[in-house]
Design an enzyme around this catalytic site. Structure first.
Site, mmCIF file in Angstrom:
data_model
loop_
_atom_site.group_PDB
_atom_site.id
_atom_site.type_symbol
_atom_site.label_atom_id
_atom_site.label_comp_id
_atom_site.label_asym_id
_atom_site.label_seq_id
_atom_site.Cartn_x
_atom_site.Cartn_y
_atom_site.Cartn_z
ATOM 1 N N LYS A 1 0.856 -1.182 0.000
ATOM 2 C CA LYS A 1 0.000 0.000 0.000
ATOM 3 C C LYS A 1 0.896 1.237 0.000
ATOM 4 O O LYS A 1 1.978 1.234 0.608
ATOM 5 C CB LYS A 1 -0.888 -0.037 1.260
ATOM 6 C CG LYS A 1 -1.952 1.034 1.317
ATOM 7 C CD LYS A 1 -2.857 0.827 2.531
ATOM 8 C CE LYS A 1 -3.952 1.863 2.645
ATOM 9 N NZ LYS A 1 -4.882 1.602 3.777
ATOM 10 N N SER B 1 -9.719 1.610 2.652
ATOM 11 C CA SER B 1 -8.839 2.376 1.813
ATOM 12 C C SER B 1 -7.781 1.550 1.067
ATOM 13 O O SER B 1 -7.204 2.045 0.100
ATOM 14 C CB SER B 1 -8.119 3.430 2.654
ATOM 15 O OG SER B 1 -7.327 2.818 3.647
ATOM 16 N N SER C 1 -9.977 -0.867 6.760
ATOM 17 C CA SER C 1 -9.365 -0.685 5.437
ATOM 18 C C SER C 1 -8.640 -1.877 4.842
ATOM 19 O O SER C 1 -8.261 -1.833 3.674
ATOM 20 C CB SER C 1 -8.395 0.492 5.474
ATOM 21 O OG SER C 1 -9.116 1.682 5.325
HETATM 22 N N1 GLN Z 1 -13.237 3.721 5.952
HETATM 23 C C1 GLN Z 1 -12.760 4.123 7.233
HETATM 24 C C2 GLN Z 1 -12.403 5.587 7.178
HETATM 25 O O1 GLN Z 1 -12.732 6.198 6.242
HETATM 26 C C3 GLN Z 1 -11.576 3.290 7.626
HETATM 27 C C4 GLN Z 1 -10.346 3.649 6.907
HETATM 28 C C5 GLN Z 1 -9.161 2.842 7.323
HETATM 29 O O2 GLN Z 1 -9.265 1.797 7.956
HETATM 30 N N2 GLN Z 1 -8.003 3.372 7.007
HETATM 31 O O3 GLN Z 1 -11.812 6.135 8.053
#
Ligand code: GLN
Length: 481
Positions: A74, A149, A173
């Site tokens: 990532k 994400s 994410s």
């Molecule tokens: N979708 C969640 C957010 O927008 C989690 C994101 C994540 O785990 N980085 O914060």
């Protein structure tokens, strides 16, 4: 040999041990696959072809646990000298002067790093749509989002553009994109994997973890990246077990809790049916299933959207155009330079998080929001402590719906935030949790099932997930690209 790109790491290791393939053939197989499907999927933001070929030719450790296995990172994981942008314009041109601990560990075991994967900007999002590079597409239906994400990592694994990938998980994410792309994603216990060199979103929630094609590969990759690191004071000094010992097909005596609060209004009918059928499979494998209650579940999303942005607003203060990354042109003094740089460098969702977080931490609101959220966070953790006195693991859906269409929720942050109702509690409580494929919707989109366990009990997660996988075929299906 054809189709090397579609195999798991453990299968490729077997083939290499028998002399039937080699790291160079695997790497070229993966690159050829990416060449073919990447125009449709758009999972990569940086290709590491040259570096990967060099690693294969020269320094790859022949006896490492991941010798010759391609791994995609990532884009929030620092690799010395390689562009690392977090999907944000504000980090344009930034090349970290050091490697993340996980990167060092991967290379020490012979893994071949093949590039960087797309992500929501600074990991803010559930759809990959907030990336400055534009969205990644879901390999099962390219009109849909891959989740986020870590959407690039999950889509690349599902599309066989890599063998394995790393993601990060602050509120879901790793697990949510894994569920939406039909692959396996594990968020380890908070403290199990060093966060050194992971660009921080919310430091009390973030964990790095594996995204893989099956559970055995997840166990293998975790065994490489887990462990204490003096560079991360929140990493915990506990021995790393041999997770492969947990991969047994027998669930006799295992007590599974199913929280009633997770099957309420808002869950898609096909998701509920698949997860309930999955729980049936676990029962038929010998597990004992009981209903449990996690009464503070309904407060998890609001708690997370105070704690997460509060920490993010503080972590993101360092991106000011002074030391690294993007600096806006045409400012007359320092304050104007800060303002212009941050206004032009951050996208809308990042700005929204900074505003929310700064608000919750300001004098007068700190007690009402931030402190209150921390108290509720404790309540949520206590719910789990209580639950684990009557069960060994907890099974839930990973995401309330399958993948949605690109653009469908982009202008409605609340509906986007609700994508993570089932994954956020594990982060607030610091628990390990995995998502594994458990079905498909009528339109052919993957559905994921989540398994959670006590802190540092990844073994119970692997045992449950592995037995389920061996008893089902969902993980074997591939998208038609
Ligand atoms: N979708 C969640 C957010 O927008 C989690 C994101 C994540 O785990 N980085 O914060």
């Amino acid at each position: 040999m054809e189709n090397l790109h579609s195999l798991t790491a453990h299968k490729l290791k077997e083939l290499m041990a028998r002399g039937e393939t080699d790291p160079s053939a695997i790497l070229e197989g993966v690159f050829a696959r990416a060449e073919k499907v990447e125009p449709k999927v758009k999972a990569f933001v940086l290709s590491g072809k040259e570096r990967a070929r060099k690693a294969v030719a020269g320094t790859a450790r022949k006896n490492g646990k991941l010798a010759g296995i391609p791994v995609l990172l990532k884009d929030n994981l620092c690799v010395k000298g390689e562009a690392t942008t977090c999907g944000s314009k504000i980090l344009a041109g930034f090349k970290p002067p050091y490697d993340a601990t996980v990167v060092r560990k991967l290379e020490a075991e012979g893994a071949i790093l093949i590039g960087k994967a797309n992500m929501d900007e600074f990991a803010f999002g559930s759809s990959c749509e907030t990336s400055c590079y534009g969205p990644t597409k879901n390999p099962w239906d390219t009109a849909c989002i891959p989740g986020g994400s870590s959407g690039g990592s999950a889509a690349a694994v599902a599309a066989d553009e890599t063998i394995m990938a790393l993601g990060s998980d602050t509120g879901g994410s790793i697990r949510q994109p894994a569920a939406l792309c039909g692959v396996v994603g594990l968020k380890p216990t908070y403290g199990r994997v060093s966060r050194y060199g992971l660009i921080a979103f919310a430091s009390s929630l973030d964990q790095i973890g594996p995204i893989t094609k099956d559970v055995r590969d997840s166990a293998l990759l975790l065994s490489v990246i887990a462990g204490y690191d003096e560079m991360d004071s929140t990493s915990v000094d506990l021995p790393v077990p041999d997770y492969s010992n947990a991969l047994v097909e027998d669930l006799k005596g295992l007590r599974i809790g199913v929280p009633k609060e997770y099957f309420v209004k808002g869950i898609d009918g096909e998701v509920e049916a698949s997860v309930r059928a999955g729980i049936g499979v676990l029962k038929s494998l010998g597990a004992e299933v009981k209903e449990i209650s996690l009464p503070h579940t309904e407060y998890a999303v609001s708690t997370y959207y105070i704690v997460g942005p509060a920490e993010a607003s503080s972590n993101l203060a360092r991106f000011d155009g002074v030391q690294y990354g993007f600096r806006a042109a045409g400012a007359d003094d320092m304050i104007e330079m800060y303002i212009k740089t941050r206004s032009e460098g951050f996208g809308n969702e990042a700005k929204r998080r900074i505003l929310l977080g700064t608000y919750c931490l300001s004098t007068g609101y700190y007690d009402a929001y931030y402190l209150k959220a921390q108290k509720v966070r404790t309540k949520i953790r206590e719910d789990f402590d209580k639950a684990f006195s009557v069960c060994d693991c907890i099974v839930t859906p990973t995401s309330p719906t399958p993948a949605f269409k690109i653009g469908e929720r982009a202008s409605d942050p609340l509906s986007m935030y609700l994508s993570d109702v089932y994954t956020i509690p594990a982060n607030l409580a610091g628990l390990p949790a995995i998502s594994i494929p458990c079905g498909f919707s009528g339109s052919g989109l993957p559905i994921g099932m989540q398994v959670l366990a006590k802190p540092f009990d990844e073994e119970t997660i692997f045992r449950t997930a592995y037995a389920f996988e061996q008893g089902t075929e969902f993980h074997k299906r591939k998208p038609n690209l």
